[in-house]
Design an enzyme around this catalytic site. Sequence first.
Site, short mmCIF file in Angstrom:
data_model
loop_
_atom_site.label_atom_id
_atom_site.label_comp_id
_atom_site.label_asym_id
_atom_site.label_seq_id
_atom_site.Cartn_x
_atom_site.Cartn_y
_atom_site.Cartn_z
N ASP A 13 64.31 -46.71 -18.33
CA ASP A 13 63.87 -46.98 -19.71
C ASP A 13 62.44 -47.52 -19.78
O ASP A 13 62.11 -48.32 -20.65
CB ASP A 13 64.84 -47.95 -20.41
N LYS A 16 59.18 -43.20 -19.12
CA LYS A 16 58.67 -42.17 -18.20
C LYS A 16 58.47 -40.84 -18.95
O LYS A 16 57.54 -40.10 -18.63
CB LYS A 16 59.66 -41.93 -17.05
N ALA A 41 70.82 -40.57 -17.60
CA ALA A 41 69.46 -40.81 -18.09
C ALA A 41 69.32 -40.29 -19.50
O ALA A 41 70.05 -39.40 -19.92
CB ALA A 41 68.46 -40.11 -17.19
N GLY A 42 68.39 -40.84 -20.22
CA GLY A 42 68.07 -40.30 -21.54
C GLY A 42 66.58 -40.36 -21.75
O GLY A 42 65.99 -41.43 -21.66
N HIS A 43 65.96 -39.23 -21.94
CA HIS A 43 64.52 -39.21 -22.24
C HIS A 43 64.36 -39.02 -23.74
O HIS A 43 64.86 -38.06 -24.30
CB HIS A 43 63.87 -38.01 -21.55
N GLN A 174 65.90 -43.01 -14.00
CA GLN A 174 66.15 -44.43 -13.70
C GLN A 174 64.91 -45.08 -13.06
O GLN A 174 63.81 -44.65 -13.35
CB GLN A 174 67.40 -44.60 -12.82
N THR A 189 72.40 -47.25 -9.55
CA THR A 189 72.94 -45.92 -9.81
C THR A 189 73.21 -45.26 -8.46
O THR A 189 73.00 -45.88 -7.41
CB THR A 189 71.98 -45.10 -10.72
P1 IMP Z 1 75.39 -44.88 -13.63
O1 IMP Z 1 74.08 -44.29 -13.25
O2 IMP Z 1 75.94 -44.32 -14.92
O3 IMP Z 1 76.38 -44.84 -12.51
O4 IMP Z 1 75.14 -46.43 -13.94
C1 IMP Z 1 74.76 -47.35 -12.94
C2 IMP Z 1 73.78 -48.37 -13.50
O5 IMP Z 1 72.55 -47.72 -13.81
C3 IMP Z 1 74.23 -49.05 -14.79
O6 IMP Z 1 73.73 -50.37 -14.78
C4 IMP Z 1 73.55 -48.20 -15.88
O7 IMP Z 1 73.37 -48.92 -17.07
C5 IMP Z 1 72.23 -47.91 -15.19
N1 IMP Z 1 71.56 -46.70 -15.67
C6 IMP Z 1 71.87 -45.41 -15.34
N2 IMP Z 1 71.03 -44.56 -15.94
C7 IMP Z 1 70.16 -45.31 -16.64
C8 IMP Z 1 69.01 -45.00 -17.44
O8 IMP Z 1 68.60 -43.86 -17.62
N3 IMP Z 1 68.36 -46.07 -17.99
C9 IMP Z 1 68.76 -47.34 -17.79
N4 IMP Z 1 69.81 -47.68 -17.05
C10 IMP Z 1 70.50 -46.67 -16.47
MG MG Z 2 66.10 -43.80 -20.29
#
Ligand code: IMP
Ligand code: MG
Length: 331
Positions: A13, A16, A41-43, A174, A189
């Site tokens: 976040d 990027k 992820a979310g862009h 991430q 992650t």
């Molecule tokens: P997972 O990737 O869904 O397994 O989550 C593992 C950890 O990474 C958690 O704390 C999520 O909130 C964090 N996380 C995964 N993807 C993102 C992202 O794109 N932005 C922020 N935090 C993320």
């Molecule tokens: Mg994001």
Amino acid sequence: MLADIVVGVQHGDEAKGKVTHYLCRTHDYTHVLRFNGGCNAGHTIYHEGKKFVTHHIPAGVFYGVKSIIGSGCVLNVEQFFKELQELEDGGIDTKNKIFVAENAHVITEEHIQEENSEKKIGTTKRGNGPAYRDKYSRRGVQAKEVPALKPFLINLYDEFFNNSDVKILCEGAQGFGLDIDWGDYPYVTSSHCTSSGALLNGIPPQWVNQVWGVGKIYETYVGSKSFEPEDEIFEEIRDVGEEYGATTGRPRQCNWLNMDELIKALKVNGVNRLVLNKLDVLEKVGKWLLINEGTELTFNTEKDMTDFITSSLSCLPQLKEIYFSSSKDKI
Ligand code: IMP
Ligand code: MG
């Protein structure tokens, strides 16, 4: 043959998407490659006045650049087709622009089910961890086994080594603090978020030109561990900075910029261009603090703080440029 890499130097976040969008606009890349992660992820990308939120599909598609979901990624097939449709509905031409590495792995319904009640890490519940686990335990499903993906499949070796003048922008998901090896395990992650993660997708180290590190002037983290100190100021930062997840809508925990962690991230990633975003947020809040060698430092003005950051980072010989950026700036 050239590759630039964009990585997050905090906990995801960091905006990027904005940096990859800027790089696509100003460089003549032949490919944009998402190299890790899934639809966790979310862009959020603003393109020609419209807001797009993509989870799988890299930013290159907005500029007609071939966009690849790499071998380091895990893919939710349904989500992939949904995003394709949303882009098309938003007027973006995706035909012959979007590809999936045939050796990327697939997130199945069972993977998502399995994460339904996950609480320990606070994952995004998108089946990411179980999909990577199955990949490494050699019982996963690769993209090439999914009939619906056939028209989108790409062999990364053929694509990168049988074409001349390839210029690839590698887009990480991430960030350093969530990296499976370098983050605060187990609050991480399941993929490689550092620049070396890009190389795992068929990029030889000699091709790497710039490594862009992206962070914010303060930090955020989403997940189960306690990250935010008890102080109302962080609620203000969250509101002003609109720090709510692009994927899950969860409030992000906030804290001051940690210079010690930042330096570590810059070193391990080999960052030579650093962008620190969202200066306008601290400006609106009217407070400038950071953590340096474990101690909180307070500054009177934005300039005092950015000068301090610049001089602290001068110990990194490979770091050529630091850009301080506000939410509305193009970079
Ligand atoms: P997972 O990737 O869904 O397994 O989550 C593992 C950890 O990474 C958690 O704390 C999520 O909130 C964090 N996380 C995964 N993807 C993102 C992202 O794109 N932005 C922020 N935090 C993320
Ligand atoms: Mg994001």
